[in-house]
Design an enzyme around this catalytic site. Structure first.
Site, short mmCIF file in Angstrom:
data_model
loop_
_atom_site.label_atom_id
_atom_site.label_comp_id
_atom_site.label_asym_id
_atom_site.label_seq_id
_atom_site.Cartn_x
_atom_site.Cartn_y
_atom_site.Cartn_z
N HIS A 159 -10.93 7.88 -13.61
CA HIS A 159 -12.04 8.10 -14.57
C HIS A 159 -12.50 7.28 -15.54
O HIS A 159 -13.76 7.16 -15.77
CB HIS A 159 -11.38 9.39 -15.34
CG HIS A 159 -12.26 9.95 -16.46
ND1 HIS A 159 -13.42 10.50 -16.29
CD2 HIS A 159 -12.16 9.87 -17.97
CE1 HIS A 159 -14.18 10.82 -17.49
NE2 HIS A 159 -13.33 10.45 -18.41
N HIS A 169 -16.65 5.89 -16.94
CA HIS A 169 -17.15 5.04 -18.09
C HIS A 169 -17.59 3.77 -18.09
O HIS A 169 -18.74 3.17 -18.61
CB HIS A 169 -16.10 5.33 -19.28
CG HIS A 169 -15.87 6.67 -19.85
ND1 HIS A 169 -16.80 7.23 -20.73
CD2 HIS A 169 -14.95 7.53 -19.57
CE1 HIS A 169 -16.37 8.33 -21.01
NE2 HIS A 169 -15.35 8.73 -20.41
N GLU A 175 -20.33 12.28 -21.29
CA GLU A 175 -19.54 13.02 -20.32
C GLU A 175 -20.22 13.87 -19.26
O GLU A 175 -19.77 13.66 -18.23
CB GLU A 175 -18.48 13.64 -20.94
CG GLU A 175 -17.46 12.86 -21.97
CD GLU A 175 -16.41 12.02 -20.82
OE1 GLU A 175 -16.46 12.10 -19.86
OE2 GLU A 175 -15.47 11.45 -21.60
N SER A 197 -17.14 10.52 -11.80
CA SER A 197 -15.80 9.98 -11.70
C SER A 197 -15.29 11.47 -10.94
O SER A 197 -13.96 11.33 -10.69
CB SER A 197 -14.97 9.63 -12.92
OG SER A 197 -14.74 10.79 -13.80
#
Length: 296
Positions: free
Chosen positions: A162, A167, A208, A227
């Protein structure tokens, strides 16, 4: 169920100095003593890290490397199909390896020339003020552990997949990296927990779990979607609403399920103007007014 970035497992240090990661009863690795020992050892290395020191490398196992290879290939396919062009192009420039798990220093070596962001290790949950505040220095706190090999496409908590495939691929974009830096600058102005929580919630529904319209399709740019093997297939079925800072900062949501409501921008420019503009000017007082509570 939301399969990426639900909850961080608590990490404690005993009086004897032993570090323990407390996995939930539903965690795929909870009954695997070798996995639990690995998690404890990796967390201990992160807790020993001091700013400015080299990031401790992790000697990943063959099972962990295989998990990375499986997930990396699958998410790359989904990214090409469902992500916005800015993220796809950033990921191509970053060029993360698919054949092995990159060490955090390897990620930083690739990322710094693009946007100046570097990665430092985290044992688990990082306090909001520290996590978001570090963006001002273009620093990202990242876990280093990998999900259990029995469920490579599922994790009940944020892992290195993730943090990196979500990111880092986003942070390789100068436009998104600039938004992160704006978040960090905002944290330095905030004193109340109310304002910090509001910032975190707006971040949640943008960087996010943000989506936008592109060439007649809804595409994602949020790291949580990028992700998530499962949710990246489902986000277009959410209740897509226009960007609304007040709503994004006050809506109730459950992080353990797919998000039923998402806020959809018409372009990256709108994200920069609306979300970035808010982060650039937000204060304790402006947040208090938005939620209808006067600051003390």
């Amino acid at each position: 169920m939301f399969t990426e970035a639900q909850l961080y497992s608590p990490v404690t240090t005993g009086v004897d100095g032993d570090v323990t990661v407390h996995l939930s009863d539903q965690h795929p690795g909870v009954h695997d003593p070798e996995y639990r020992a690995r998690r404890n050892a990796i967390a201990a290395l992160a807790l020993d890290y001091r700013p400015g020191a080299p990031v401790p490398p992790i000697d990943y196992t063959d099972e962990e490397q295989e998990v990375w290879r499986i997930v990396s290939v699958e998410l790359a396919r989904k990214r090409e199909r469902y992500a916005c062009a800015e993220v796809i192009e950033a990921a191509d420039r970053l060029g993360l390896p698919s054949d092995h798990i990159p060490q955090l220093d390897e990620v930083a070596t690739k990322l710094v020339p693009l946007t100046g962001f570097r990665y430092v290790p985290a044992a688990g949950l990082v306090p909001l003020r520290e996590f978001f505040g570090s963006f001002a220095d273009r620093t990202f706190h990242s876990t280093q552990y990998i999900r259990h090999h029995s469920a490579p496409l599922y994790t009940p908590e944020p892992d290195a997949i993730h943090e990196i495939l979500g990111h880092a691929n986003q942070l390789a974009s100068p436009r998104f990296a600039a938004l992160y830096e704006t978040v960090g600058a905002a944290v330095a102005r905030l004193e109340t927990e109310q304002a910090l929580k509001f910032l975190a919630d707006v971040f949640w529904f943008s960087l996010e779990f943000g989506v936008l319209r592109e060439h007649g399709e809804v595409r994602c740019y949020g790291a949580g979607l990028l992700s998530s093997y499962g949710e990246i297939e489902e986000f277009r079925d959410a209740d897509l609403r226009p960007l609304d800072i007040h709503a994004m900062g006050t809506i109730d949501y459950d992080i353990t399920h797919y998000q039923p409501v998402l806020y959809c921008a018409e372009s990256i420019g709108e994200i920069e103007d609306v979300v970035g503009g808010f982060f650039e000017t937000m204060t304790d007082e402006t947040v208090a007014r938005m939620v209808g509570v006067k600051p003390a």
